[in-house]
Design an enzyme around this catalytic site. Structure first.
Site, mmCIF file in Angstrom:
data_model
loop_
_atom_site.group_PDB
_atom_site.id
_atom_site.type_symbol
_atom_site.label_atom_id
_atom_site.label_comp_id
_atom_site.label_asym_id
_atom_site.label_seq_id
_atom_site.Cartn_x
_atom_site.Cartn_y
_atom_site.Cartn_z
ATOM 1 N N LEU A 224 31.085 41.744 23.899
ATOM 2 C CA LEU A 224 29.924 41.315 24.518
ATOM 3 C C LEU A 224 30.283 40.244 25.319
ATOM 4 C CD1 LEU A 224 27.336 41.891 21.704
ATOM 5 C CD2 LEU A 224 27.686 43.448 23.493
ATOM 6 N N ALA A 225 29.327 39.857 26.261
ATOM 7 C CA ALA A 225 29.555 38.491 27.089
ATOM 8 C C ALA A 225 29.769 37.371 26.213
ATOM 9 C CB ALA A 225 28.324 38.198 27.952
ATOM 10 N N GLU A 226 29.073 37.235 25.175
ATOM 11 C CA GLU A 226 29.154 36.128 24.114
ATOM 12 C C GLU A 226 28.600 36.628 22.798
ATOM 13 O OE1 GLU A 226 29.668 33.302 27.625
ATOM 14 O OE2 GLU A 226 28.099 35.031 27.193
ATOM 15 N N THR A 227 29.455 36.002 21.804
ATOM 16 C CA THR A 227 29.159 36.048 20.274
ATOM 17 C C THR A 227 28.875 34.611 19.772
ATOM 18 O OG1 THR A 227 30.445 38.073 19.981
ATOM 19 C CG2 THR A 227 30.044 36.784 18.178
ATOM 20 N N HIS B 178 22.120 32.696 26.734
ATOM 21 C CA HIS B 178 21.236 34.017 26.307
ATOM 22 C C HIS B 178 21.774 34.068 24.668
ATOM 23 C CE1 HIS B 178 25.206 35.871 26.820
ATOM 24 N NE2 HIS B 178 24.711 36.816 26.212
#
Length: 268
Positions: free
Chosen positions: A45-48, A74
């Site tokens: 994902l874009a960020e964890t 986000h």
């Protein structure tokens, strides 16, 4: 360990920006950096986000599939949702998260809205367009180019200009920045944007909360407003409310959005 996946900056599932959140409150210590990076890469994902408790609240860290980053909107919004509604469930209507970008506040509002209190970016107008930026974006000639703390911001005349961009991500990855924000006046909101970050492992981010610390001050000054509505024009789409305010320690941006829980799982 529990892991959550949530869609941020949206009022419906399968929209907004998906983020993973891993509470580390049971052991209340960080995993090795390499392990957190591996989990983020596995999530893809874009960020964890990972968080632990501190004496003053919490400490948060964010990882893309390839690097740790200094700020992510986000995934912070998603972490606030996890803390308020799923894990700690504090009675207070705000929490503080320490981070590499300083203390960040998340406030709980009505109807599930959450508000991030982030430091405003400082922009420098650029008179020269880096070759990789011009070659990577293509499209019409931009009106202005600015450089913020981590990103370039490219301003276009119309929403249609932003919608029509089809970047060369291989070329854009050579721009010396975390990523590239493109923006224009909106047709039904104050401004629209897209965010391209091949340098950070994500070609186009669905909704980029941290980019609005750059966007809101620019559009606030240009439009003469402190309260702004914004839409990010990715395929998934996202809707945000921004509010500019000054404090004794500097200018800040309140970034508000909604979050939808998609999945709860367990890391084996």
């Amino acid at each position: 360990m529990t892991i959550y996946q949530l869609d941020a900056f949206t009022n419906q599932l399968y929209a907004g920006n998906p983020a993973a959140v891993v509470p580390l409150t049971d052991q209340n210590t960080w995993l090795p950096d390499a392990r957190m990076q591996a989990i983020a890469a596995e999530n893809n994902l874009a960020e964890t986000a990972f968080y632990i408790r501190t004496a003053t609240g919490y400490h948060i860290r964010w990882f893309t599939p390839t690097v740790e980053v200094d700020l992510c909107g986000h995934a912070t919004l998603a972490t606030g949702y996890v803390i308020f509604f799923l894990e700690e469930k504090p009675e207070a209507d705000h929490i503080t998260l320490d981070s590499r970008s300083g203390p960040l506040r998340v406030c709980r509002g009505e109807s599930g809205w959450l508000t991030l209190d982030f430091p405003a970016d400082v922009l420098l107008k650029s008179s020269v367009q880096p070759p990789a930026l011009a070659g990577g974006l293509g499209g019409p000639k931009p009106l202005e180019i600015h450089r913020g703390k981590t990103d370039f911001m490219v301003v276009y005349a119309t929403q249609a200009d932003v919608e029509a961009l089809s970047p060369d991500f291989r070329e854009l990855a050579n721009v010396p920045a975390r990523g590239v924000i493109v923006t224009a006046p909106g047709t039904d909101v104050d401004f629209v944007s897209r965010f391209f970050g091949p340098q950070s492992g994500i070609d186009e981010d669905p909704v980029t909360g941290s980019a609005h610390t750059t966007l809101a001050p620019y559009w606030g000054q240009r439009l003469g407003k402190t309260d702004l509505t914004a839409r990010q024009l990715s395929k998934r789409g996202g809707y945000l409310l921004c509010k500019l305010h000054d404090t004794p320690t500097g200018s800040r941006v309140d970034i508000s959005g909604q979050v939808q829980l998609y999945m709860k799982g367990e890391l084996v």
